[in-house]
Design a protein around this motif. Structure first.
Motif, PDB file in Angstrom:
ATOM      1  N   VAL A 244     -27.409  75.538  33.292  1.00 21.82           N
ATOM      2  CA  VAL A 244     -27.741  76.067  31.550  1.00 21.82           C
ATOM      3  C   VAL A 244     -27.874  76.477  31.454  1.00 21.82           C
ATOM      4  CG1 VAL A 244     -28.027  74.247  30.150  1.00 21.82           C
ATOM      5  CG2 VAL A 244     -26.497  73.404  32.258  1.00 21.82           C
ATOM      6  N   LEU A 245     -29.892  77.464  31.357  1.00 19.24           N
ATOM      7  CA  LEU A 245     -30.477  77.667  31.018  1.00 19.24           C
ATOM      8  C   LEU A 245     -29.603  79.182  31.412  1.00 19.24           C
ATOM      9  CD1 LEU A 245     -32.820  78.291  30.022  1.00 19.24           C
ATOM     10  CD2 LEU A 245     -33.894  78.803  31.686  1.00 19.24           C
ATOM     11  N   MET A 246     -28.853  79.685  32.316  1.00 18.46           N
ATOM     12  CA  MET A 246     -27.973  81.106  32.276  1.00 18.46           C
ATOM     13  C   MET A 246     -27.035  80.848  31.598  1.00 18.46           C
ATOM     14  SD  MET A 246     -27.826  83.997  34.324  1.00 18.46           S
ATOM     15  CE  MET A 246     -28.025  83.938  35.520  1.00 18.46           C
ATOM     16  N   VAL A 247     -26.227  79.825  31.469  1.00 20.21           N
ATOM     17  CA  VAL A 247     -25.404  80.002  29.998  1.00 20.21           C
ATOM     18  C   VAL A 247     -25.545  80.356  28.723  1.00 20.21           C
ATOM     19  CG1 VAL A 247     -23.901  78.680  29.189  1.00 20.21           C
ATOM     20  CG2 VAL A 247     -23.934  78.822  31.534  1.00 20.21           C
ATOM     21  N   ARG A 248     -27.319  79.690  28.753  1.00 24.52           N
ATOM     22  CA  ARG A 248     -27.450  80.426  26.963  1.00 24.52           C
ATOM     23  C   ARG A 248     -27.925  81.954  26.924  1.00 24.52           C
ATOM     24  NH1 ARG A 248     -29.473  81.436  22.537  1.00 24.52           N
ATOM     25  NH2 ARG A 248     -30.851  80.074  21.297  1.00 24.52           N
ATOM     26  N   VAL A 249     -28.499  81.837  27.801  1.00 23.87           N
ATOM     27  CA  VAL A 249     -28.990  83.363  27.761  1.00 23.87           C
ATOM     28  C   VAL A 249     -27.622  84.221  28.308  1.00 23.87           C
ATOM     29  CG1 VAL A 249     -30.318  85.212  29.175  1.00 23.87           C
ATOM     30  CG2 VAL A 249     -31.609  82.567  29.067  1.00 23.87           C
ATOM     31  N   LEU A 250     -27.590  83.942  28.749  1.00 21.97           N
ATOM     32  CA  LEU A 250     -25.183  84.866  28.349  1.00 21.97           C
ATOM     33  C   LEU A 250     -24.955  84.774  27.050  1.00 21.97           C
ATOM     34  CD1 LEU A 250     -24.464  84.466  32.154  1.00 21.97           C
ATOM     35  CD2 LEU A 250     -25.262  86.250  31.307  1.00 21.97           C
ATOM     36  N   LEU A 251     -25.036  83.038  27.010  1.00 28.53           N
ATOM     37  CA  LEU A 251     -24.584  83.087  25.212  1.00 28.53           C
ATOM     38  C   LEU A 251     -24.461  84.365  24.064  1.00 28.53           C
ATOM     39  CD1 LEU A 251     -22.550  79.862  25.441  1.00 28.53           C
ATOM     40  CD2 LEU A 251     -21.113  82.039  25.545  1.00 28.53           C
ATOM     41  N   SER A 252     -26.497  83.846  24.795  1.00 29.50           N
ATOM     42  CA  SER A 252     -27.820  84.816  23.442  1.00 29.50           C
ATOM     43  C   SER A 252     -27.381  86.166  23.452  1.00 29.50           C
ATOM     44  CB  SER A 252     -28.957  83.994  23.915  1.00 29.50           C
ATOM     45  OG  SER A 252     -29.684  85.620  24.968  1.00 29.50           O
ATOM     46  N   TRP A 253     -26.444  86.320  23.943  1.00 32.30           N
ATOM     47  CA  TRP A 253     -25.217  88.135  23.717  1.00 32.30           C
ATOM     48  C   TRP A 253     -25.185  88.278  22.832  1.00 32.30           C
ATOM     49  CZ3 TRP A 253     -25.440  89.966  30.004  1.00 32.30           C
ATOM     50  CH2 TRP A 253     -26.344  89.489  30.263  1.00 32.30           C
ATOM     51  N   PHE A 254     -24.000  87.242  22.159  1.00 31.32           N
ATOM     52  CA  PHE A 254     -22.988  87.088  21.486  1.00 31.32           C
ATOM     53  C   PHE A 254     -23.550  86.459  19.943  1.00 31.32           C
ATOM     54  CE2 PHE A 254     -21.330  86.599  25.782  1.00 31.32           C
ATOM     55  CZ  PHE A 254     -20.302  88.142  25.088  1.00 31.32           C
ATOM     56  N   PRO A 255     -23.836  87.819  19.506  1.00 26.58           N
ATOM     57  CA  PRO A 255     -24.529  87.392  17.497  1.00 26.58           C
ATOM     58  C   PRO A 255     -23.103  86.009  16.963  1.00 26.58           C
ATOM     59  CG  PRO A 255     -23.198  89.819  17.965  1.00 26.58           C
ATOM     60  CD  PRO A 255     -22.725  89.171  19.057  1.00 26.58           C
ATOM     61  N   ASN A 256     -21.879  86.476  17.601  1.00 26.23           N
ATOM     62  CA  ASN A 256     -21.361  85.576  16.387  1.00 26.23           C
ATOM     63  C   ASN A 256     -20.741  84.366  17.393  1.00 26.23           C
ATOM     64  OD1 ASN A 256     -21.211  87.790  15.007  1.00 26.23           O
ATOM     65  ND2 ASN A 256     -19.318  88.595  15.643  1.00 26.23           N
ATOM     66  N   ILE A 257     -21.780  83.760  18.476  1.00 26.66           N
ATOM     67  CA  ILE A 257     -21.452  82.063  18.458  1.00 26.66           C
ATOM     68  C   ILE A 257     -22.427  81.160  17.597  1.00 26.66           C
ATOM     69  CG2 ILE A 257     -21.898  80.677  20.611  1.00 26.66           C
ATOM     70  CD1 ILE A 257     -20.831  82.940  21.826  1.00 26.66           C
ATOM     71  N   PRO A 258     -21.118  79.703  17.156  1.00 23.74           N
ATOM     72  CA  PRO A 258     -21.379  78.694  16.317  1.00 23.74           C
ATOM     73  C   PRO A 258     -22.629  77.874  17.277  1.00 23.74           C
ATOM     74  CG  PRO A 258     -19.078  78.688  17.277  1.00 23.74           C
ATOM     75  CD  PRO A 258     -19.210  80.253  17.531  1.00 23.74           C
ATOM     76  N   TRP A 259     -23.470  78.042  16.955  1.00 27.20           N
ATOM     77  CA  TRP A 259     -24.542  77.388  17.615  1.00 27.20           C
ATOM     78  C   TRP A 259     -23.761  75.911  16.928  1.00 27.20           C
ATOM     79  CZ3 TRP A 259     -25.217  78.160  22.221  1.00 27.20           C
ATOM     80  CH2 TRP A 259     -25.812  80.091  22.607  1.00 27.20           C
ATOM     81  N   ASP A 260     -23.780  75.987  15.644  1.00 26.87           N
ATOM     82  CA  ASP A 260     -24.128  74.414  15.285  1.00 26.87           C
ATOM     83  C   ASP A 260     -22.574  73.379  15.963  1.00 26.87           C
ATOM     84  OD1 ASP A 260     -21.553  75.739  14.203  1.00 26.87           O
ATOM     85  OD2 ASP A 260     -22.253  75.105  12.148  1.00 26.87           O
ATOM     86  N   ARG A 261     -22.047  74.278  16.300  1.00 30.08           N
ATOM     87  CA  ARG A 261     -20.616  73.884  17.192  1.00 30.08           C
ATOM     88  C   ARG A 261     -20.843  73.067  18.498  1.00 30.08           C
ATOM     89  NH1 ARG A 261     -15.406  76.755  15.578  1.00 30.08           N
ATOM     90  NH2 ARG A 261     -15.800  76.093  13.370  1.00 30.08           N
ATOM     91  N   GLN A 262     -20.166  71.711  18.581  1.00 28.05           N
ATOM     92  CA  GLN A 262     -20.769  71.268  20.113  1.00 28.05           C
ATOM     93  C   GLN A 262     -19.681  72.455  21.007  1.00 28.05           C
ATOM     94  OE1 GLN A 262     -22.669  68.806  21.844  1.00 28.05           O
ATOM     95  NE2 GLN A 262     -24.094  68.723  19.486  1.00 28.05           N
TER      96      GLN A 262
END
Length: 136
Positions: A69-87
């Motif tokens: 799960v931490l790896m997914v979080r780190v990889l997704l942090s590379w994309f600036p337009n990810i909507p982090w407020d959605r499930q």
């Protein structure tokens, strides 16, 4: 020498069993013969499922899942337009950010853009996982 003694002891104990059980054991152990029983006896004492080893195995598996799960979080942090407020992204963020913030307070960002704190976070998880795997 010890293997031979253990094998003779096991064969003696097997001779006291009923003929049906003896036949099923001969069929199931025909590929390895007495060495099959010697291999069972060579298992370490920590192979037993004591409560501590069960807890260590569970924590080790949980650390493996958390590292994923931490790896997914780190990889997704590379994309600036990810909507982090959605499930489910907000759940991933809420689960991983408190742990990552521990290391962000220790290691500052390099050039104010590159966050190297996850490398230390993964190192700590890996070390804990190896300690738990060795205790099993």
């Amino acid at each position: 020498m010890l293997e031979m003694l253990l094998t003779k002891s096991l064969i003696h104990k097997l001779s006291t069993l009923s003929p049906q059980i003896q036949a099923s054991i001969r069929i199931s152990s025909s590929s390895g013969g007495p060495l099959f029983f010697a291999a069972i006896c060579d298992r370490p004492a920590s192979y037993l499922n004591t409560p501590l080893t069960v807890v260590a195995a569970g924590l080790s598996k949980w650390l493996d899942i958390y590292s994923g799960v931490l790896m997914v979080r780190v990889l997704l942090s590379w994309f600036p337009n990810i909507p982090w407020d959605r499930q489910p992204l907000s759940a991933i963020r809420d689960l991983c950010d408190p742990y990552l913030n521990l290391f962000r307070n220790i290691i500052p960002s390099v050039f104010d853009t590159l966050d190297v704190s996850p490398s230390l976070a993964f190192a700590v998880l890996g070390t804990l996982g190896s300690i738990l795997n060795n205790s099993k």
